[in-house]
Design a protein around this motif. Sequence first.
Motif, PDB file in Angstrom:
ATOM      1  N   LEU A  29      36.402  44.032  37.712  1.00 23.17           N
ATOM      2  CA  LEU A  29      37.212  42.827  37.898  1.00 23.17           C
ATOM      3  C   LEU A  29      38.695  43.180  38.026  1.00 23.17           C
ATOM      4  O   LEU A  29      39.395  42.635  38.872  1.00 23.17           O
ATOM      5  CB  LEU A  29      36.997  41.850  36.745  1.00 23.17           C
ATOM      6  CG  LEU A  29      35.668  41.108  36.750  1.00 23.17           C
ATOM      7  CD1 LEU A  29      35.474  40.346  35.448  1.00 23.17           C
ATOM      8  CD2 LEU A  29      35.575  40.174  37.940  1.00 23.17           C
ATOM      9  N   GLU A  30      39.151  44.097  37.208  1.00 18.74           N
ATOM     10  CA  GLU A  30      40.567  44.496  37.256  1.00 18.74           C
ATOM     11  C   GLU A  30      40.890  45.163  38.589  1.00 18.74           C
ATOM     12  O   GLU A  30      41.897  44.855  39.220  1.00 18.74           O
ATOM     13  CB  GLU A  30      40.891  45.429  36.090  1.00 18.74           C
ATOM     14  CG  GLU A  30      42.345  45.857  36.048  1.00 18.74           C
ATOM     15  CD  GLU A  30      43.309  44.688  35.897  1.00 18.74           C
ATOM     16  OE1 GLU A  30      44.422  44.763  36.480  1.00 18.74           O
ATOM     17  OE2 GLU A  30      42.977  43.698  35.220  1.00 18.74           O
ATOM     18  N   ARG A  31      40.050  46.078  39.017  1.00 19.72           N
ATOM     19  CA  ARG A  31      40.307  46.795  40.273  1.00 19.72           C
ATOM     20  C   ARG A  31      40.243  45.893  41.497  1.00 19.72           C
ATOM     21  O   ARG A  31      40.920  46.139  42.490  1.00 19.72           O
ATOM     22  CB  ARG A  31      39.315  47.956  40.433  1.00 19.72           C
ATOM     23  CG  ARG A  31      39.622  49.116  39.510  1.00 19.72           C
ATOM     24  CD  ARG A  31      38.728  50.311  39.813  1.00 19.72           C
ATOM     25  NE  ARG A  31      37.308  50.038  39.633  1.00 19.72           N
ATOM     26  CZ  ARG A  31      36.664  50.065  38.470  1.00 19.72           C
ATOM     27  NH1 ARG A  31      37.313  50.356  37.359  1.00 19.72           N
ATOM     28  NH2 ARG A  31      35.364  49.818  38.410  1.00 19.72           N
ATOM     29  N   SER A  32      39.447  44.854  41.443  1.00 28.21           N
ATOM     30  CA  SER A  32      39.270  43.985  42.612  1.00 28.21           C
ATOM     31  C   SER A  32      40.080  42.692  42.530  1.00 28.21           C
ATOM     32  O   SER A  32      39.983  41.847  43.421  1.00 28.21           O
ATOM     33  CB  SER A  32      37.783  43.643  42.783  1.00 28.21           C
ATOM     34  OG  SER A  32      37.331  42.866  41.694  1.00 28.21           O
ATOM     35  N   ARG A  33      40.905  42.555  41.506  1.00 22.08           N
ATOM     36  CA  ARG A  33      41.616  41.292  41.265  1.00 22.08           C
ATOM     37  C   ARG A  33      42.398  40.798  42.480  1.00 22.08           C
ATOM     38  O   ARG A  33      42.225  39.661  42.923  1.00 22.08           O
ATOM     39  CB  ARG A  33      42.550  41.429  40.061  1.00 22.08           C
ATOM     40  CG  ARG A  33      43.243  40.124  39.696  1.00 22.08           C
ATOM     41  CD  ARG A  33      44.111  40.274  38.452  1.00 22.08           C
ATOM     42  NE  ARG A  33      43.462  40.983  37.372  1.00 22.08           N
ATOM     43  CZ  ARG A  33      42.607  40.436  36.487  1.00 22.08           C
ATOM     44  NH1 ARG A  33      42.285  39.169  36.603  1.00 22.08           N
ATOM     45  NH2 ARG A  33      42.081  41.157  35.528  1.00 22.08           N
ATOM     46  N   ALA A  34      43.248  41.616  43.062  1.00 20.25           N
ATOM     47  CA  ALA A  34      44.084  41.184  44.187  1.00 20.25           C
ATOM     48  C   ALA A  34      43.210  40.794  45.385  1.00 20.25           C
ATOM     49  O   ALA A  34      43.447  39.758  46.028  1.00 20.25           O
ATOM     50  CB  ALA A  34      45.069  42.273  44.575  1.00 20.25           C
ATOM     51  N   ALA A  78      41.724  40.302  52.971  1.00 26.99           N
ATOM     52  CA  ALA A  78      41.681  40.605  51.535  1.00 26.99           C
ATOM     53  C   ALA A  78      42.020  42.066  51.275  1.00 26.99           C
ATOM     54  O   ALA A  78      42.718  42.388  50.306  1.00 26.99           O
ATOM     55  CB  ALA A  78      40.310  40.253  50.965  1.00 26.99           C
ATOM     56  N   ARG A  79      41.557  42.974  52.127  1.00 25.91           N
ATOM     57  CA  ARG A  79      41.861  44.394  51.928  1.00 25.91           C
ATOM     58  C   ARG A  79      43.345  44.689  52.133  1.00 25.91           C
ATOM     59  O   ARG A  79      43.864  45.657  51.586  1.00 25.91           O
ATOM     60  CB  ARG A  79      41.017  45.260  52.862  1.00 25.91           C
ATOM     61  CG  ARG A  79      39.633  45.520  52.346  1.00 25.91           C
ATOM     62  CD  ARG A  79      38.954  46.666  53.076  1.00 25.91           C
ATOM     63  NE  ARG A  79      39.026  46.565  54.515  1.00 25.91           N
ATOM     64  CZ  ARG A  79      38.214  45.841  55.270  1.00 25.91           C
ATOM     65  NH1 ARG A  79      37.253  45.156  54.734  1.00 25.91           N
ATOM     66  NH2 ARG A  79      38.355  45.825  56.591  1.00 25.91           N
ATOM     67  N   ALA A  80      44.030  43.867  52.905  1.00 20.90           N
ATOM     68  CA  ALA A  80      45.446  44.106  53.196  1.00 20.90           C
ATOM     69  C   ALA A  80      46.315  44.048  51.937  1.00 20.90           C
ATOM     70  O   ALA A  80      47.405  44.606  51.915  1.00 20.90           O
ATOM     71  CB  ALA A  80      45.945  43.100  54.226  1.00 20.90           C
ATOM     72  N   VAL A  81      45.835  43.407  50.884  1.00 27.77           N
ATOM     73  CA  VAL A  81      46.629  43.292  49.648  1.00 27.77           C
ATOM     74  C   VAL A  81      46.276  44.354  48.614  1.00 27.77           C
ATOM     75  O   VAL A  81      46.926  44.433  47.586  1.00 27.77           O
ATOM     76  CB  VAL A  81      46.489  41.895  49.005  1.00 27.77           C
ATOM     77  CG1 VAL A  81      46.900  40.802  49.979  1.00 27.77           C
ATOM     78  CG2 VAL A  81      45.085  41.669  48.489  1.00 27.77           C
ATOM     79  N   GLU A  82      45.248  45.138  48.883  1.00 25.19           N
ATOM     80  CA  GLU A  82      44.818  46.149  47.916  1.00 25.19           C
ATOM     81  C   GLU A  82      45.835  47.274  47.802  1.00 25.19           C
ATOM     82  O   GLU A  82      46.445  47.661  48.791  1.00 25.19           O
ATOM     83  CB  GLU A  82      43.466  46.724  48.328  1.00 25.19           C
ATOM     84  CG  GLU A  82      42.351  45.727  48.267  1.00 25.19           C
ATOM     85  CD  GLU A  82      41.045  46.286  48.773  1.00 25.19           C
ATOM     86  OE1 GLU A  82      40.989  47.471  49.167  1.00 25.19           O
ATOM     87  OE2 GLU A  82      40.070  45.523  48.808  1.00 25.19           O
ATOM     88  N   ARG A  83      45.989  47.759  46.593  1.00 25.58           N
ATOM     89  CA  ARG A  83      46.848  48.929  46.369  1.00 25.58           C
ATOM     90  C   ARG A  83      46.081  50.182  46.763  1.00 25.58           C
ATOM     91  O   ARG A  83      44.885  50.278  46.501  1.00 25.58           O
ATOM     92  CB  ARG A  83      47.237  49.043  44.898  1.00 25.58           C
ATOM     93  CG  ARG A  83      48.233  48.000  44.467  1.00 25.58           C
ATOM     94  CD  ARG A  83      48.555  48.207  43.037  1.00 25.58           C
ATOM     95  NE  ARG A  83      47.373  47.763  42.252  1.00 25.58           N
ATOM     96  CZ  ARG A  83      47.316  47.746  40.956  1.00 25.58           C
ATOM     97  NH1 ARG A  83      48.322  48.165  40.245  1.00 25.58           N
ATOM     98  NH2 ARG A  83      46.248  47.329  40.336  1.00 25.58           N
ATOM     99  N   PRO A  84      46.753  51.151  47.363  1.00 26.16           N
ATOM    100  CA  PRO A  84      46.072  52.415  47.669  1.00 26.16           C
ATOM    101  C   PRO A  84      45.617  53.080  46.374  1.00 26.16           C
ATOM    102  O   PRO A  84      46.300  53.042  45.371  1.00 26.16           O
ATOM    103  CB  PRO A  84      47.135  53.248  48.362  1.00 26.16           C
ATOM    104  CG  PRO A  84      48.306  52.367  48.578  1.00 26.16           C
ATOM    105  CD  PRO A  84      48.129  51.129  47.770  1.00 26.16           C
ATOM    106  N   SER A  85      44.450  53.701  46.433  1.00 24.67           N
ATOM    107  CA  SER A  85      43.902  54.364  45.226  1.00 24.67           C
ATOM    108  C   SER A  85      44.527  55.724  45.039  1.00 24.67           C
ATOM    109  O   SER A  85      44.738  56.470  45.904  1.00 24.67           O
ATOM    110  CB  SER A  85      42.388  54.527  45.348  1.00 24.67           C
ATOM    111  OG  SER A  85      41.788  53.296  45.647  1.00 24.67           O
TER     112      SER A  85
END
Length: 85
Positions: A29-34, A78-85
């Motif tokens: 949940l934390e990793r996918s929040r954004a 949705a992927r556009a807001v993800e932080r790079p890992s």
Amino acid sequence: MLRRLVPLRGGASAMTLGHVVVGRDPGCLERSRAHERVHVRQYEQWGPFFLPAYVTASLVAAVRGRHYYRDNHFEREARAVERPS
């Protein structure tokens, strides 16, 4: 449910159902929040048409020879807001 019923290799870590986000565990949940919050906003914009629009976007991608999930318009947004890992 997220591991076995979602048509993705390995299933999904989290999924948005309207204003509710379900996840495999707190870490998922934390990793996918954004990402999932974008889906909540999409649901708010599209209302009851969100699910049919999402499925249509997957079908359009597939008909165009692209990937039904990765190339789905809603997932790209949705992927556009993800932080790079």
